[in-house]
Write a protein that holds these residues in place. Structure first.
Motif, PDB file in Angstrom:
ATOM      1  N   SER A  54      36.031  23.396  44.346  1.00 31.72           N
ATOM      2  CA  SER A  54      37.285  22.965  43.968  1.00 31.72           C
ATOM      3  C   SER A  54      37.783  21.471  42.943  1.00 31.72           C
ATOM      4  O   SER A  54      37.522  21.207  42.596  1.00 31.72           O
ATOM      5  CB  SER A  54      38.392  23.730  43.233  1.00 31.72           C
ATOM      6  OG  SER A  54      38.497  25.068  43.727  1.00 31.72           O
ATOM      7  N   LEU A  58      37.348  19.241  39.781  1.00 32.38           N
ATOM      8  CA  LEU A  58      38.255  18.099  39.239  1.00 32.38           C
ATOM      9  C   LEU A  58      37.982  17.153  39.549  1.00 32.38           C
ATOM     10  O   LEU A  58      38.646  16.826  37.919  1.00 32.38           O
ATOM     11  CB  LEU A  58      39.223  18.483  40.655  1.00 32.38           C
ATOM     12  CG  LEU A  58      41.228  18.076  39.992  1.00 32.38           C
ATOM     13  CD1 LEU A  58      40.947  18.454  39.163  1.00 32.38           C
ATOM     14  CD2 LEU A  58      41.899  18.328  41.450  1.00 32.38           C
ATOM     15  N   ASN A 106      42.015  18.951  30.619  1.00 36.02           N
ATOM     16  CA  ASN A 106      43.485  18.898  31.091  1.00 36.02           C
ATOM     17  C   ASN A 106      43.772  20.409  31.566  1.00 36.02           C
ATOM     18  O   ASN A 106      44.644  21.016  32.732  1.00 36.02           O
ATOM     19  CB  ASN A 106      43.964  18.424  30.358  1.00 36.02           C
ATOM     20  CG  ASN A 106      44.088  17.031  29.494  1.00 36.02           C
ATOM     21  OD1 ASN A 106      43.728  16.334  30.851  1.00 36.02           O
ATOM     22  ND2 ASN A 106      43.684  16.398  28.474  1.00 36.02           N
ATOM     23  N   ARG A 107      43.937  21.724  30.800  1.00 34.11           N
ATOM     24  CA  ARG A 107      45.027  23.036  31.597  1.00 34.11           C
ATOM     25  C   ARG A 107      43.219  23.355  32.758  1.00 34.11           C
ATOM     26  O   ARG A 107      44.241  23.991  33.587  1.00 34.11           O
ATOM     27  CB  ARG A 107      44.671  23.945  30.851  1.00 34.11           C
ATOM     28  CG  ARG A 107      45.078  25.123  30.473  1.00 34.11           C
ATOM     29  CD  ARG A 107      45.481  26.443  29.737  1.00 34.11           C
ATOM     30  NE  ARG A 107      44.050  27.058  29.806  1.00 34.11           N
ATOM     31  CZ  ARG A 107      43.902  27.787  29.041  1.00 34.11           C
ATOM     32  NH1 ARG A 107      45.283  27.857  27.530  1.00 34.11           N
ATOM     33  NH2 ARG A 107      43.007  28.851  28.885  1.00 34.11           N
ATOM     34  N   GLU A 108      42.704  23.324  32.918  1.00 28.78           N
ATOM     35  CA  GLU A 108      41.900  23.154  34.841  1.00 28.78           C
ATOM     36  C   GLU A 108      41.930  22.511  34.972  1.00 28.78           C
ATOM     37  O   GLU A 108      42.323  22.941  36.503  1.00 28.78           O
ATOM     38  CB  GLU A 108      40.176  23.576  33.403  1.00 28.78           C
ATOM     39  CG  GLU A 108      39.649  24.344  35.125  1.00 28.78           C
ATOM     40  CD  GLU A 108      38.037  24.277  34.716  1.00 28.78           C
ATOM     41  OE1 GLU A 108      36.955  24.137  35.149  1.00 28.78           O
ATOM     42  OE2 GLU A 108      37.693  24.711  33.237  1.00 28.78           O
ATOM     43  N   ALA A 110      44.554  20.947  35.269  1.00 26.63           N
ATOM     44  CA  ALA A 110      46.000  21.509  36.482  1.00 26.63           C
ATOM     45  C   ALA A 110      46.107  22.741  37.103  1.00 26.63           C
ATOM     46  O   ALA A 110      46.692  22.598  38.770  1.00 26.63           O
ATOM     47  CB  ALA A 110      47.437  21.814  34.895  1.00 26.63           C
ATOM     48  N   GLN A 111      44.921  23.812  36.482  1.00 20.06           N
ATOM     49  CA  GLN A 111      44.590  24.560  37.209  1.00 20.06           C
ATOM     50  C   GLN A 111      44.385  24.819  39.084  1.00 20.06           C
ATOM     51  O   GLN A 111      44.803  25.579  40.262  1.00 20.06           O
ATOM     52  CB  GLN A 111      44.092  25.925  37.064  1.00 20.06           C
ATOM     53  CG  GLN A 111      44.295  27.060  37.268  1.00 20.06           C
ATOM     54  CD  GLN A 111      43.433  28.044  36.875  1.00 20.06           C
ATOM     55  OE1 GLN A 111      43.186  27.901  35.381  1.00 20.06           O
ATOM     56  NE2 GLN A 111      42.912  29.135  37.331  1.00 20.06           N
ATOM     57  N   GLU A 112      43.298  23.846  38.949  1.00 21.07           N
ATOM     58  CA  GLU A 112      42.624  23.389  39.756  1.00 21.07           C
ATOM     59  C   GLU A 112      43.613  22.920  40.614  1.00 21.07           C
ATOM     60  O   GLU A 112      43.302  22.952  42.284  1.00 21.07           O
ATOM     61  CB  GLU A 112      41.789  22.401  39.843  1.00 21.07           C
ATOM     62  CG  GLU A 112      40.244  23.036  39.323  1.00 21.07           C
ATOM     63  CD  GLU A 112      39.212  24.812  39.594  1.00 21.07           C
ATOM     64  OE1 GLU A 112      39.844  23.862  41.066  1.00 21.07           O
ATOM     65  OE2 GLU A 112      38.427  24.776  39.248  1.00 21.07           O
ATOM     66  N   GLN A 113      44.225  21.515  40.252  1.00 19.68           N
ATOM     67  CA  GLN A 113      45.330  21.059  41.178  1.00 19.68           C
ATOM     68  C   GLN A 113      46.241  21.842  42.130  1.00 19.68           C
ATOM     69  O   GLN A 113      46.716  21.987  42.686  1.00 19.68           O
ATOM     70  CB  GLN A 113      45.834  20.056  40.692  1.00 19.68           C
ATOM     71  CG  GLN A 113      46.637  19.463  41.047  1.00 19.68           C
ATOM     72  CD  GLN A 113      45.928  18.047  42.259  1.00 19.68           C
ATOM     73  OE1 GLN A 113      45.061  17.438  41.485  1.00 19.68           O
ATOM     74  NE2 GLN A 113      46.275  17.604  43.497  1.00 19.68           N
ATOM     75  N   HIS A 114      46.788  22.946  41.287  1.00 21.52           N
ATOM     76  CA  HIS A 114      47.600  24.112  41.684  1.00 21.52           C
ATOM     77  C   HIS A 114      46.935  24.588  42.528  1.00 21.52           C
ATOM     78  O   HIS A 114      47.824  25.366  43.582  1.00 21.52           O
ATOM     79  CB  HIS A 114      48.208  24.304  40.664  1.00 21.52           C
ATOM     80  CG  HIS A 114      49.536  25.543  40.845  1.00 21.52           C
ATOM     81  ND1 HIS A 114      50.415  25.429  41.570  1.00 21.52           N
ATOM     82  CD2 HIS A 114      48.877  27.229  41.491  1.00 21.52           C
ATOM     83  CE1 HIS A 114      51.670  26.948  41.672  1.00 21.52           C
ATOM     84  NE2 HIS A 114      49.938  27.263  41.427  1.00 21.52           N
ATOM     85  N   GLU A 115      46.233  25.491  42.423  1.00 22.02           N
ATOM     86  CA  GLU A 115      44.954  26.141  43.576  1.00 22.02           C
ATOM     87  C   GLU A 115      45.028  25.553  44.704  1.00 22.02           C
ATOM     88  O   GLU A 115      44.976  25.634  46.309  1.00 22.02           O
ATOM     89  CB  GLU A 115      43.840  26.526  43.075  1.00 22.02           C
ATOM     90  CG  GLU A 115      43.776  27.674  42.209  1.00 22.02           C
ATOM     91  CD  GLU A 115      42.641  28.325  41.284  1.00 22.02           C
ATOM     92  OE1 GLU A 115      41.087  27.451  42.349  1.00 22.02           O
ATOM     93  OE2 GLU A 115      42.771  28.374  40.554  1.00 22.02           O
TER      94      GLU A 115
END
Length: 129
Positions: A54, A58, A106-108, A110-115
């Motif tokens: 991930s 990212l 950018n959405r991906e 943010a999602q990867e960063q959150h995970e």
């Protein structure tokens, strides 16, 4: 009698040179991102650390977003000097495609960063939580 400070042909030549430099900059950013992501991927693979995949994605996504911004800037600059309706239409299509791609990247990101942040905050398996 109009005095031409900078003939349109000279201006077009300068803008064409700037467009090429900006496009090259975008391509270099994307290439560097691909190299960095490849190295990170190989290191994660050698360590058999699938949790790092991930982070690799990212990294690559961030470079792609930056490279696409350079490419869009070059497209805008290309149509800055007396554009035709056809050039404006092409720019609108290119801008729309790149903007949509940028949005999803950018959405991906943010999602990867959150995970990644969630994974870091979890206690390691086998420990009392």
């Amino acid at each position: 009698l109009a005095l031409e400070v900078l003939p349109e042909s000279a201006l077009r030549g300068m803008v064409d040179a700037m467009v090429r430099l900006i496009e090259a900059g975008g391509a270099v950013v994307i290439m560097i991102g691909a190299v960095v992501a490849t190295v990170k991927f190989v290191v994660a693979l050698a360590r058999r650390d699938i949790n790092q995949f991930s982070a690799v994605r990212l990294t690559l996504a961030r470079f792609l977003v930056l490279g696409l911004e350079f490419q869009l800037a070059a497209d805008v600059l290309r149509t800055a000097i007396s554009p035709s309706f056809e050039e404006i239409g092409k720019l609108a299509a290119i801008a729309a495609i790149r903007t949509i791609l940028n949005y999803f990247l950018n959405r991906e990101i943010a999602q990867e960063q959150h995970e990644i942040e969630l994974a870091k905050s979890r206690p390691p398996p086998g420990t009392a939580g």
